[in-house]
Design a protein around this motif. Structure first.
Motif, PDB file in Angstrom:
ATOM      1  N   ARG A  26       0.815  -1.221   0.000  1.00  0.00           N
ATOM      2  CA  ARG A  26       0.000   0.000   0.000  1.00  0.00           C
ATOM      3  C   ARG A  26       0.850   1.273   0.000  1.00  0.00           C
ATOM      4  NH1 ARG A  26      -5.232   0.305   1.074  1.00  0.00           N
ATOM      5  NH2 ARG A  26      -4.868   2.304   2.109  1.00  0.00           N
ATOM      6  N   GLU A  27       1.835   1.303   0.892  1.00  0.00           N
ATOM      7  CA  GLU A  27       2.563   2.564   1.078  1.00  0.00           C
ATOM      8  C   GLU A  27       3.769   2.674   0.143  1.00  0.00           C
ATOM      9  OE1 GLU A  27       1.136   4.810   2.901  1.00  0.00           O
ATOM     10  OE2 GLU A  27      -0.343   3.493   3.854  1.00  0.00           O
ATOM     11  N   GLY A  30       2.150   1.642  -3.669  1.00  0.00           N
ATOM     12  CA  GLY A  30       0.928   2.346  -4.072  1.00  0.00           C
ATOM     13  C   GLY A  30      -0.176   1.421  -4.563  1.00  0.00           C
ATOM     14  N   THR A  32      -3.098   0.140  -3.608  1.00  0.00           N
ATOM     15  CA  THR A  32      -4.034   0.335  -2.502  1.00  0.00           C
ATOM     16  C   THR A  32      -5.291  -0.527  -2.602  1.00  0.00           C
ATOM     17  OG1 THR A  32      -4.920   2.231  -3.683  1.00  0.00           O
ATOM     18  CG2 THR A  32      -3.261   2.692  -1.996  1.00  0.00           C
ATOM     19  N   GLY A  33      -5.350  -1.369  -3.626  1.00  0.00           N
ATOM     20  CA  GLY A  33      -6.500  -2.286  -3.715  1.00  0.00           C
ATOM     21  C   GLY A  33      -6.502  -3.287  -2.571  1.00  0.00           C
TER      22      GLY A  33
ATOM     23  N   GLY B 213     -10.276  -3.224  -7.756  1.00  0.00           N
ATOM     24  CA  GLY B 213      -9.369  -2.668  -6.745  1.00  0.00           C
ATOM     25  C   GLY B 213      -9.010  -1.209  -6.966  1.00  0.00           C
ATOM     26  N   ASP B 220      -7.144   5.263   1.038  1.00  0.00           N
ATOM     27  CA  ASP B 220      -6.230   5.122  -0.102  1.00  0.00           C
ATOM     28  C   ASP B 220      -5.646   6.448  -0.574  1.00  0.00           C
ATOM     29  OD1 ASP B 220      -6.959   2.444  -0.016  1.00  0.00           O
ATOM     30  OD2 ASP B 220      -8.598   2.733  -1.443  1.00  0.00           O
ATOM     31  N   ARG B 222      -3.375   9.509  -1.028  1.00  0.00           N
ATOM     32  CA  ARG B 222      -1.967   9.864  -0.789  1.00  0.00           C
ATOM     33  C   ARG B 222      -1.737  11.215  -1.420  1.00  0.00           C
ATOM     34  NH1 ARG B 222       1.711   5.274  -1.068  1.00  0.00           N
ATOM     35  NH2 ARG B 222       2.880   6.296  -2.706  1.00  0.00           N
TER      36      ARG B 222
END
Lengths: 152, 726
Positions: A26-27, A30, A32-33, B213, B220, B222
């Protein structure tokens, strides 16, 4: 440096070895699903496939999966039979847990192309859905059953 | 709900794109459009007749949605209403979120909020009229181009077709001309038999992004240069910081700032892991708080004791005392129901970028007005300096009606002076919720010698949800949620008294899917079965006698009884239980099919048959999904959920000790939707209330024990069953 193969791409990452894979995805990447739901492996929202096995990405560290092949929801083509079944059965409500549900279902159907109701319960029992889409998840798995081959 | 909407919302239309800008105001019962300014400069690129839709030359129809998606499908159902009247082709329809602005306030609540299962019912007429007005303008434009009267034109499939020549023009080709026409004040609406989308099973517009997704949830977001924040909050109610090691936290690599905010200590760091590590490094020592005596048992005991106090009378009709005196049978039962957490799969989170004259906020939320009000209050900026971005919500169920996490994030942004994302863990979510209040109820009723109900006396002792949220709605100190569906019950009680005793308790309480209906459906519907048993009557027949004036309630009961095989011989140790409930003007009946393992106390719910009459259906599959989901939410509470307290705080932590229903515990669900011509009513919450009592009634049928406490855990069932044997 840790090397991972994520969705067919080689990644070299400068992350702590004990960083949970969930946060690497996620971080750092990227992707993020893959979702955070509990951080303790009890909800399945963060499920990804590591070398053919569904794992809770909050429970394995970057070091654990070094050199392994990782597939996330983003790495699964939209025409994948499980995604298509999720669309045709109109499974998602809020949708947050569904990437994890889908990855878990992919692993199940790869292992067992024609699961019984009981086998679906056993495989999917670790994936919580607070919107209560369980009936549709079951139907979607039934619809996709027999159509999943050669999964990562 | 602070300010009821007046006609003050005089609108300027949307700021983007050239074209005809119109004022459009909505009041609860009417719709008015009026042109305020015509700023046509050159060729208009889009036709935007009102705040709800625009048509562009590429034939795309973009429909704005003022409500938030929290899983309930408003990004599809609301556009369907506009598109139907507009005569749009569905594959040309796109949705976009409306900004946070006065013109998008709910026409009844007066706030831009997604609550009360009211999105469809409050917007159905305004959205139909918005679509119809645009259709009539496009038709006028086509009439001009074809040189035919309006009545020779038929709208549909995003085009106007001339019935004489067979020629047609697409909406995209008409939009420039339509934009120059006056807005009709009272456009004709379609007849029910002319609907093309309303009532159909269209797939949701957000389904693909939620399956692949790519749907973006609050979590989510950023933004460049953003920090991550974690907040250390008191583990007990009223806890204060006695000491902490800020230096240690700041020594954690990546930690940039530690600061005090209203709810605790905010740690801001370059990564989430560092923020968490920094929070641990604080080793904050907290005071014992204000309520060290408060625990799960005292929560229940306090409420039960309040049942013996004098309540405030909500309603008193008929001679209850007299009826009780002459009753042949008198029954009384006390109920105690637990505090519950919302537990949306996505825990609260919020991202804030605060600069001198601007505040940008990203969050999944169901209460835009509260977000804006909070941002104004916290920053001192004016609304036009605040940008609010609403993302998909990973569930909500009432949790994101509250904006405590938004306030925290803004205060945290002030601490770190950089863009920051505040994320809660699951533990923080469960420990810092605005809970569904616990509740105690005492019901007494009398039957005559023929088993007919004579009187119903009902007292509720519970914390008030409205005291914090909207004190002005507490009339005579009575919490509207605590008595809903009792004083205005679907049943025609010959005589009735409803009293309320407010319980003051430490946990903050809030709106939890179906609110007071979740308690009151349980107590009323299980007590109904006790009464039917005492009267020697079939539980559904007994209810029918009290529903002479409610044909819609009778109908849903008849439908579930027929589908579930009510009255037939039970097989395989399975037993049936029924329940009925009316909430947000929608009627729901359920029959649960249940078996009970008497040795280990486990309850297996095999099947739920549900019938719903929610008036005119907009999207049948979404109604079905909401009923399925509401039933699972209700069953989860009925069988498993209870927030546990000790030493003045919450001790439940995560899904290990607050575990929602899982797939292997989920029953088969059949949903019957009544083909109703009544106006549309709520759907999002109505699946919940009658689930628990239907199961409890089936459990009583199976083993003779009455369920007066929830959840029906195996432990509790074993105790109940052994008491019965003993």
């Amino acid at each position: 440096m840790i090397r991972l193969e994520v969705n067919g791409k080689n990644c070299r990452l400068d992350v702590p070895h004990d960083m949970p894979l969930l946060w690497v995805l996620r971080e750092s990447l990227g992707l993020t699903g893959t979702k955070y739901g509990c951080g303790t492996g009890m909800c399945g929202s963060c499920t990804v496939i590591v070398s053919g096995e569904a794992v809770r990405s909050c429970q394995v560290s970057a070091g654990d999966v070094r050199g392994k092949v990782i597939t996330t929801i983003e790495g699964l083509d939209i025409n994948h039979p499980v995604k298509q079944a999720w669309i045709s059965q109109r499974v998602p409500e809020c949708g947050y847990c569904q990437p994890g549900q889908i990855m878990q279902a992919v692993e199940l159907l790869t292992r067992n192309p024609h699961p019984s109701d009981r086998q679906i319960d056993e495989a999917m029992g670790g994936n919580l859905c607070r919107c209560g889409t369980y009936k549709r998840i079951r139907r979607a798995i039934m619809e996709a059953s027999g159509n999943v081959e050669n999964m990562p | 709900m602070k300010t009821p909407l007046s006609r003050r919302h005089f609108l300027k239309g949307c700021a983007s794109g050239a074209g005809l800008f119109l004022a459009f105001r909505i009041a609860p019962s009417c719709f008015e459009c009026s042109a305020v300014q015509d700023i046509l400069n050159g060729t208009p690129e889009r036709f935007q007749p009102n705040i709800w839709l625009s048509v562009t030359p590429d034939d795309l129809v973009t429909i704005r949605v003022s409500k938030c998606d929290i899983g309930q499908g408003v990004y599809t159902s609301l556009p369907m209403i506009v598109a139907d009247e507009l005569g749009a082709a569905w594959d040309h329809v796109r949705y976009e979120l409306a900004p946070v602005a006065d013109e998008y306030r709910d026409p009844v609540w007066g706030e831009q909020v997604t609550a009360g299962s009211a999105s469809i019912s409050h917007l159905y007429e305004p959205l139909r009229k918005a679509g119809a007005a645009a259709r009539e303008m496009l038709a006028e434009a086509a009439a001009g181009m074809f040189h035919v009267p309006r009545d020779r034109l038929v709208a549909g499939n995003s085009a106007l077709r001339c019935v004489d020549s067979g020629l047609s023009l697409s909406y995209g080709k008409l939009c420039a001309r339509a934009a120059k026409l006056p807005l009709p004040s009272d456009p004709p609406l379609k007849r029910r038999d002319q609907f093309t989308f309303i009532g159909k099973d269209l797939p949701r517009l957000d389904i693909v992004e939620k399956v692949n997704g790519s749907a973006v949830y609050g979590m989510d977001v950023r933004i460049p240069g953003m920090l991550h924040a974690a907040v250390d909050r008191p583990p007990v109610y009223g806890g204060r910081v006695l000491g902490c090691d800020m230096e240690a936290a700041l020594r954690v690599p990546g930690v940039e700032k530690v600061g005090v905010i209203d709810s605790g200590l905010a740690v801001c760091a370059a990564s989430l892991a560092a923020a968490w590590e920094g929070r641990n490094a604080l080793r904050t020592r907290w005071s014992t708080g204000k309520y060290p005596w408060w625990d799960t048992d005292s929560a229940a005991r306090t409420m039960q004791e309040h049942l013996d106090r004098q309540g405030v009378n909500k309603i008193s009709r008929g001679d209850v005392e007299g009826a009780m005196k002459k009753a042949s049978v008198r029954l009384r039962a006390d109920y105690v129901l637990p505090y519950l957490a919302h537990c949306p799969m996505e825990p609260p989170n919020c991202t804030v970028h605060l600069t001198g004259d601007r505040c940008r906020i990203w969050a999944s939320c169901q209460n835009q007005t509260a977000m804006m009000d909070t941002a104004v209050e916290e920053t001192g900026l004016r609304p036009h300096q605040i940008d609010i971005h609403i993302l998909f919500s990973g569930g909500s169920f009432g949790r994101r009606y509250e904006v405590d996490f938004v306030r925290e994030a803004i205060q945290t942004a002030r601490v770190c002076k950089k863009p920051v994302r505040l994320m809660w863990t699951r533990e923080e979510d469960i420990k810092n919720d605005f809970y569904r209040p616990g509740n105690a109820a005492r019901i007494e009723a009398g039957l005559d010698s023929r088993g007919r109900l004579l009187a119903w006396r009902h007292k509720v002792a519970a914390p008030s949800v409205y005291r914090r949220i909207a004190t002005s709605l507490l009339s005579d100190g009575i919490d509207p949620a605590a008595v809903e569906a009792i004083h205005n019950s679907v049943y025609d009680f010959p005589a009735v008294i409803v009293d309320y005793v407010e319980v003051k308790a430490p946990p903050p309480v809030g709106f939890w899917r179906s609110v007071g209906n979740s308690h009151n459906a349980f107590t009323i519907e299980t007590f109904m079965d006790e009464l039917a048993g005492a009267a020697g009557r079939d539980p559904i027949d007994f209810r029918m006698d009290l529903l002479d004036r409610e044909p819609r309630a009778r109908r849903v009961l008849e439908l579930v009884a027929a589908r579930a095989g009510w009255g037939k011989k039970n097989t395989k140790g399975r037993y049936l239980g029924a329940a009925l409930h009316l909430s947000v003007y929608s009627y729901v009946a359920k029959v649960a099919e249940v078996s009970v393992n008497r040795s280990d106390g486990t309850i297996r719910v095999h099947r739920i048959v549900c019938a719903v009459d929610c008036g005119q259906v907009v999207n049948r599959d979404i109604v079905r999904a909401q009923m399925e989901g509401g039933i699972i939410y209700g069953l989860s509470a009925a069988l498993k959920e209870e927030v546990r307290f000790a030493a003045g705080g919450v001790v439940s932590e995560n899904f290990n000790d607050y575990e929602p229903l899982r797939i292997h515990e989920a029953p088969d669900i059949e949903v019957i939707i009544v083909d109703s011509r009544e106006k549309p009513t709520g759907v999002g919450e109505i699946g919940v209330p009658s689930a628990a009592p239907a199961v409890a009634n089936a459990v009583s049928a199976a083993c003779g024990v009455r369920i007066r406490r929830l959840p029906m855990t195996p432990d509790r069932m074993v105790r109940l069953l052994s008491r019965r044997v003993g």
